[in-house]
Design an enzyme around this catalytic site. Structure first.
Site, PDB file in Angstrom:
ATOM      1  N   ASP A  49       0.863  -1.160   0.000  1.00  0.00           N
ATOM      2  CA  ASP A  49       0.000   0.000   0.000  1.00  0.00           C
ATOM      3  C   ASP A  49       0.913   1.227   0.000  1.00  0.00           C
ATOM      4  O   ASP A  49       2.094   1.126   0.363  1.00  0.00           O
ATOM      5  CB  ASP A  49      -0.901  -0.023   1.239  1.00  0.00           C
TER       6      ASP A  49
ATOM      7  N   ASP B  98      -0.178   5.062   0.848  1.00  0.00           N
ATOM      8  CA  ASP B  98      -0.450   5.995   1.942  1.00  0.00           C
ATOM      9  C   ASP B  98      -0.338   5.281   3.283  1.00  0.00           C
ATOM     10  O   ASP B  98      -1.043   4.311   3.540  1.00  0.00           O
ATOM     11  CB  ASP B  98      -1.854   6.599   1.801  1.00  0.00           C
TER      12      ASP B  98
ATOM     13  N   ASP C 147      -1.441  -0.680   5.891  1.00  0.00           N
ATOM     14  CA  ASP C 147      -1.666  -0.082   7.209  1.00  0.00           C
ATOM     15  C   ASP C 147      -3.116  -0.185   7.648  1.00  0.00           C
ATOM     16  O   ASP C 147      -3.464   0.287   8.732  1.00  0.00           O
ATOM     17  CB  ASP C 147      -1.233   1.390   7.209  1.00  0.00           C
TER      18      ASP C 147
END
Length: 339
Positions: A68, A70, A290
């Protein structure tokens, strides 16, 4: 710079690379992209999660990483400490890497520019954005042949990707700042040729866009409601969390009563492509993210190894709480712990 077209991921002939076009094509994958978010079926997992203390336990077990962006690679416009060294080390070890973001505000070409601006050496075809996934889905269902248009609630990335597949659209940045006539007798006219509404993250969301979208979905027969992602929060800056696209999608869902077709994580689009094109088994791939409800669920539902980075939206307290049922194989403070 070369990008793959949507047809190459979602079915048909083997994906073709092109250096003369950024048209997103997708091919060679047996199973089509799912039309909605998978149900959270991850149950009966271990009550404990291992914090990665010996990186070799993970690095020796997989040959492909899906990151991922961000909250894992960067926060806002700042690279997270240690990330460049990790990526260089993984490349030196011969690991494949892909970068998947649910953020639809940019096209893949724009994301490549961001990687390079941040000093990260990434190839064009390693990048997947949810704006691309929306265009890929519309190409898969041959939306262009209907002669219909797309109304965009979102930013420039979605329109840029739709341009590459030749799908006409309206809305998006052009509707920034617009206000409908809400005086007595006022009404907002809408285009009855809109056959799909695509909702992506929009820093300029307004009542005009919400009203226009609901008119298209509620009044145009067969109009599709497509969400690039359902993320609750996002990282506009590195100072705090900001309301994510889930809030925009929720507004449209609330006034239409319709469930959206989800094209970003945890939809299976990207993993279908990677497995088919690179002939890699899911068990040899690690999803690093995250977010529990998108990144880690995406990995679990597709048979991948999973690692959660605490550098984004998920805290260690939330991860380890009894209420959390989505548990990764490992977790780290940041991916710098891979070294």
């Amino acid at each position: 710079m070369a990008f793959l077209t949507a047809a190459g991921i979602l079915g048909g002939n083997r994906a073709q690379r092109t250096t003369s076009s950024l048209r997103p094509s997708v091919g060679g994958v047996a199973r089509p992209m799912r039309r909605s978010a998978p149900i959270m079926t991850v149950t009966e997992q271990s009550s404990t999660v291992e914090k990665l203390a010996e990186p070799s336990k993970l690095l020796d077990a997989v040959n492909t990483f899906i990151f991922d962006c961000d909250g894992v690679i960067w926060r806002g416009d700042s690279v997270i400490d240690g990330v460049p060294e990790v990526l260089e080390t993984l490349r030196a070890q011969g690991k494949r890497m892909f970068f998947v973001t649910n953020n639809s505000t940019k096209s893949r070409e724009q994301y490549l520019g961001k990687f390079l601006k941040l000093g990260l050496n990434v190839e064009a075809e390693e990048i997947f954005s949810s704006s691309f996934a929306a265009a890929a889905y519309l190409e898969q269902i041959n939306f262009k042949a209907t002669g219909k248009k797309v109304y965009i609630v979102g930013e420039a990335g979605i329109g840029n990707e739709l341009d590459l597949v030749g799908v006409p659209y309206l809305g998006g940045p052009d509707d920034k700042g617009k206000q409908p006539d809400m005086s007595p007798g006022g009404r907002l006219e809408h285009d009855h040729d809109v056959g799909a509404v695509v909702v992506g993250f929009d820093r300029h969301i307004n009542y005009h866009k919400i009203q226009y979208a609901q008119l298209c979905i509620n009044e145009n027969p067969g109009c599709l409601f497509i969400a690039t992602n359902l993320d609750a929060v996002t990282h506009l800056t590195d100072a705090q969390e900001w309301a994510g696209n889930g809030s925009m999608v929720g507004a449209i869902k609330g006034c239409t009563g319709k469930e959206p077709i989800l094209v970003g994580k945890p939809s299976s689009l990207m993993i279908d492509y990677i497995v088919a094109k690179y002939k890699v088994a899911p068990s040899e791939i690690c999803m690093v993210g995250d977010r529990l409800d998108t990144d880690i669920l995406f990995g679990k539902n597709n048979g991948l190894a999973t690692a959660l980075a605490l550098s984004g939206v998920t805290t260690e307290e939330k991860l380890l709480s009894p209420e959390n049922k989505v548990r990764p194989d490992y977790y780290v403070d940041t991916i710098a712990d891979f070294l």
